[in-house]
Design an enzyme around this catalytic site. Structure first.
Site, PDB file in Angstrom:
ATOM      1  N   ARG A   1      55.515  -1.283  56.762  1.00 45.71           N
ATOM      2  CA  ARG A   1      54.064  -1.440  56.632  1.00 45.71           C
ATOM      3  C   ARG A   1      53.733  -2.726  55.874  1.00 45.71           C
ATOM      4  O   ARG A   1      52.784  -3.443  56.230  1.00 45.71           O
ATOM      5  CB  ARG A   1      53.474  -0.238  55.902  1.00 45.71           C
ATOM      6  CG  ARG A   1      51.974  -0.369  55.652  1.00 45.71           C
ATOM      7  CD  ARG A   1      51.408   0.821  54.915  1.00 45.71           C
ATOM      8  NE  ARG A   1      49.976   0.657  54.696  1.00 45.71           N
ATOM      9  CZ  ARG A   1      49.193   1.578  54.147  1.00 45.71           C
ATOM     10  NH1 ARG A   1      49.694   2.736  53.755  1.00 45.71           N
ATOM     11  NH2 ARG A   1      47.906   1.363  53.986  1.00 45.71           N
TER      12      ARG A   1
ATOM     13  N   ASN B   1      49.778   7.177  62.915  1.00 45.09           N
ATOM     14  CA  ASN B   1      49.074   5.991  63.410  1.00 45.09           C
ATOM     15  C   ASN B   1      49.977   5.087  64.242  1.00 45.09           C
ATOM     16  O   ASN B   1      51.198   5.064  64.017  1.00 45.09           O
ATOM     17  CB  ASN B   1      48.521   5.189  62.223  1.00 45.09           C
ATOM     18  CG  ASN B   1      47.266   5.809  61.647  1.00 45.09           C
ATOM     19  OD1 ASN B   1      46.413   6.312  62.377  1.00 45.09           O
ATOM     20  ND2 ASN B   1      47.149   5.792  60.329  1.00 45.09           N
TER      21      ASN B   1
ATOM     22  N   TYR C   1      37.019   0.674  59.303  1.00 45.76           N
ATOM     23  CA  TYR C   1      37.884  -0.248  60.039  1.00 45.76           C
ATOM     24  C   TYR C   1      37.103  -1.304  60.813  1.00 45.76           C
ATOM     25  O   TYR C   1      37.672  -2.312  61.223  1.00 45.76           O
ATOM     26  CB  TYR C   1      38.804   0.528  60.990  1.00 45.76           C
ATOM     27  CG  TYR C   1      39.823   1.350  60.246  1.00 45.76           C
ATOM     28  CD1 TYR C   1      41.063   0.819  59.898  1.00 45.76           C
ATOM     29  CD2 TYR C   1      39.539   2.654  59.854  1.00 45.76           C
ATOM     30  CE1 TYR C   1      41.993   1.562  59.193  1.00 45.76           C
ATOM     31  CE2 TYR C   1      40.464   3.411  59.142  1.00 45.76           C
ATOM     32  CZ  TYR C   1      41.682   2.850  58.814  1.00 45.76           C
ATOM     33  OH  TYR C   1      42.585   3.584  58.098  1.00 45.76           O
TER      34      TYR C   1
END
Length: 421
Positions: free
Chosen positions: A90, A144, A244
């Site tokens: 990530r 995700n 987002y």
């Protein structure tokens, strides 16, 4: 009833356990299996999970295992909450795109594509193993990028529904501002995963009074602060975009901001270290307050509502989920995966009708859906050219020079996870 959680060693898991314990009448779990290859984390999380159940008087049995096949055998539902590559991957997703002046984020832009490339093959392998041991099990995906992963599962014929906590977070927030119970708040929530707008906030159900104009007038500053966007955006649009959307509506400003501070992955990694130390304390028997900063608020309640409806213990219910479009948004193919209110029961999720969309929203949804088509193709079949096309199609990239450079960076940073590279 048996549930399995793949990625059960996640620091998220106590949030899920707390919801299972509190809402045991809605979802009567007899056995909960936490599955994770990281045995050290699993032991810490599993110990806290058992103490939470014991404190709240839940009679269910909690089992921990690193054996996926044994863990999912005979499960009525399997929840997926895994992160391929962990926080280290990530951190890469959130940093190397910035070198090209593009958003570094784990679910959208180049970082989101990298996560999809790593994740889709792993999730499909898990789903096939679930189907071999129990073809009737439901798969609930919280991994995700939820929209792309859910589409991969549905396209492969699995009984799957995607879940995100954005909508339930808005529902709870608006209920507090309106001083009503969450059950009284119905959202006109429309879009794709992590690309949604609240077009209306209705009291009492889908046909209730739309109080969104009042919310924006009376609490506009609070809502804008939570979104980390100027109030002028919500006032001008008259809707509430998801957090987002700031990556789209304020792209360059966010890129500058991200370049001046540690990545979110670095913050989460430090938080996880602290959380795992807490979880190892045998006196701890509830989720710690620090977990609220980790993310995933209300995830457990959304998961309980969804699982109970799919498994029949909660009856039919309306909930925001990720599922096939099925004509709901007429400008998208039926097999696109959208995030909207849906009627959920033992047969799956059926989207409810949504208001006609302004081209401002429909155009971006169509664009990102085209990117997701190409992203899934790249994740399933691999190849540099497919990665490049997906990046070129993404509205946050869209330039040949950027797509070329980002393709090379994505492959270089993810080679160990890409079988074809």
């Amino acid at each position: 009833m048996k549930l399995a959680v793949v990625g059960g060693g996640s620091t998220y898991t106590p949030e899920l356990i707390d919801g299972f314990a509190r809402l045991r009448d809605t979802l009567p779990i007899e056995e909960l299996v936490l599955v994770d290859p990281a045995a050290d984390r699993l032991e810490l999380v599993g110990g806290l999970a058992r103490r939470i159940f014991a404190k709240q008087g839940h009679p269910g049995r909690i089992v921990t295992t690193s054996d996926l096949d044994a863990g999912v055998a005979d499960a009525d539902a399997v929840l997926l909450q895994l992160r391929v590559g962990g926080q280290a991957a990530r951190n890469q997703d959130e940093t190397w795109p910035l070198e090209c002046g593009c958003i570094g984020q784990e679910t959208t832009g180049a970082g989101g594509l990298a996560k999809a490339m790593r994740t889709v093959p792993v999730v499909l392998d898990i789903a096939e193993r679930v189907r071999r041991t129990n073809p009737d099990a439901w798969i609930i995906d919280f991994t995700n990028p939820v929209g792309i992963v859910t589409r991969a599962l549905l396209q492969a014929g699995h009984k799957a529904v995607g879940l995100c906590n954005v909508a339930i977070g808005f529902q709870r927030k608006f209920a507090r501002l309106l001083d009503v119970t969450p059950g009284e708040v119905h959202l006109d929530h429309v879009g794709l995963n992590h690309l949604t707008w609240e077009l209306g906030v209705r009291l009492g159900g889908p046909d209730g009074e739309n109080v969104l104009p009042r919310l924006l007038a009376e609490h506009g500053d609070t809502i804008a602060d939570d979104l980390r966007m100027p109030r002028a955006i919500t006032d001008r649009l008259g809707v509430v975009p998801s957090y987002y959307l700031r990556y789209f509506y304020a792209h360059d400003a966010v890129v500058r901001e991200l370049g001046t501070k540690p990545s979110r992955a670095a913050e989460v990694a430090a938080m996880e270290k602290e959380l795992l130390a807490m979880y190892g304390d045998p006196a701890l028997d509830e989720k710690p307050a620090l977990l609220a900063k980790r993310g995933g608020a209300f995830y457990s309640e959304a998961a309980v509502d969804l699982a109970s409806s799919l498994l029949g213990s909660g009856g039919s219910a309306v909930q925001v989920v990720n599922t096939y479009n099925k004509g709901t948004l007429p400008f998208l193919p039926d097999d696109a995966v959208i995030e909207v209110q849906a009627r959920v029961d033992g047969t799956g999720a059926t989207p409810l009708a949504v208001p006609e969309l302004d081209p401002l929203y429909a155009g971006l949804i169509a664009n990102v859906t085209a990117y997701e088509d190409l992203a899934l193709e790249a994740a399933l079949r691999g190849g540099r050219d497919r990665v490049f096309k997906a990046l070129l199609a993404h509205p946050l990239i869209g330039q040949f020079e950027y797509a070329e450079a980002l393709t090379d960076k994505l492959i270089a940073h993810n080679r160990e996870h890409l079988a074809w590279a």
